[in-house]
Design a protein around this motif. Sequence first.
Motif, short mmCIF file in Angstrom:
data_model
loop_
_atom_site.label_atom_id
_atom_site.label_comp_id
_atom_site.label_asym_id
_atom_site.label_seq_id
_atom_site.Cartn_x
_atom_site.Cartn_y
_atom_site.Cartn_z
N SER A 125 42.31 -5.94 -11.93
CA SER A 125 43.71 -6.32 -11.78
C SER A 125 44.60 -5.10 -11.60
O SER A 125 45.51 -5.09 -10.75
N ILE A 126 44.34 -4.04 -12.36
CA ILE A 126 45.11 -2.80 -12.21
C ILE A 126 44.87 -2.20 -10.82
O ILE A 126 45.81 -1.76 -10.14
N TYR A 127 43.62 -2.19 -10.42
CA TYR A 127 43.24 -1.66 -9.10
C TYR A 127 43.96 -2.40 -7.98
O TYR A 127 44.57 -1.78 -7.09
N SER A 128 43.93 -3.73 -8.01
CA SER A 128 44.53 -4.50 -6.91
C SER A 128 46.06 -4.41 -6.92
O SER A 128 46.68 -4.23 -5.87
N ILE A 212 36.61 3.06 -1.67
CA ILE A 212 36.77 4.37 -1.03
C ILE A 212 37.64 4.23 0.22
O ILE A 212 38.53 5.05 0.47
N TRP A 213 37.38 3.18 1.01
CA TRP A 213 38.19 2.96 2.21
C TRP A 213 39.65 2.70 1.85
O TRP A 213 40.57 3.21 2.49
N VAL A 214 39.89 1.93 0.80
CA VAL A 214 41.26 1.64 0.35
C VAL A 214 41.96 2.93 -0.06
O VAL A 214 43.13 3.17 0.30
N MET A 215 41.27 3.79 -0.80
CA MET A 215 41.87 5.05 -1.23
C MET A 215 42.11 6.00 -0.07
O MET A 215 43.16 6.65 0.01
N VAL A 216 41.14 6.06 0.85
CA VAL A 216 41.30 6.92 2.03
C VAL A 216 42.48 6.44 2.87
O VAL A 216 43.30 7.25 3.33
N TYR A 217 42.59 5.12 3.06
CA TYR A 217 43.71 4.58 3.82
C TYR A 217 45.04 4.92 3.15
O TYR A 217 46.02 5.26 3.83
N SER A 218 45.07 4.83 1.82
CA SER A 218 46.30 5.14 1.09
C SER A 218 46.73 6.59 1.32
O SER A 218 47.92 6.86 1.55
N VAL A 219 45.78 7.50 1.27
CA VAL A 219 46.09 8.91 1.47
C VAL A 219 46.55 9.17 2.90
O VAL A 219 47.58 9.82 3.14
#
Length: 234
Positions: A125-128, A212-219
């Motif tokens: 939940s925190i992640y999403s 990993i893809w979500v974090m990379v996209y965020s950056v």
Amino acid sequence: MRGFIHYQSISYIRSLKMIPPATVFGVWIFLLYAYSNVPILSSFAVSSMAVYLVMTWLAMTVFSIEEETEKNMLFVQLNSKTRYLLGKWAICLFFAVLFMALAILYPLGIDSFRGPIRPIHIGLSIYSHLFLAWFGILVGTFFSVTSFSTRKYTWLSALLVVTISLSYEGLVEKIYLLKWILFIFPPVTHTLSYLKEDEIVQLDGTFMQLAIWVMVYSVIGTVIVMRLYLRKER
């Protein structure tokens, strides 16, 4: 920088522009948990989508509280256009944390969920909520401070991006080639992919790849939005 954030926070609160998105989000959460015994992860998925939508809205209002002349004066006082952007983002993140706290803690406080809450539920939940809040901030910023923002179609464009990113799976199922076009949109469905069922007991390698893809996209998204903003303000 602290003085700027404090000044901006007061200006934003006094502008009352926070009331509509905050009210919509509060009503959304209260209606979502109006009944007891609701599924855990799918409910968090719905509140995460609400955070995404509302933070897009809120970010656009945060960037609209001053006129162009006042903004240029703030650039001079801060001696940095980057600090101006970071200060605005700090305000957005503050409200994002408040919305996240309400979305996660409210149902726990009134015991709305079906079955016991496990650490994996809280972690997901925190992640999403966190990443969808940031995606909303990026979308709102993109259509507020870059050269792609137009006063006439700003809100419509932002709504279109939000709608397409939420409909990603359905669009790709109908037209597979869209998968290679829609990757530029925030990976909302990738973030929520493990919140569809409540039987999850552990996370596998597929989740790590998606995360990993979500974090990379965020950056990458953050860097691109910042560069587009600085290019526009030259």
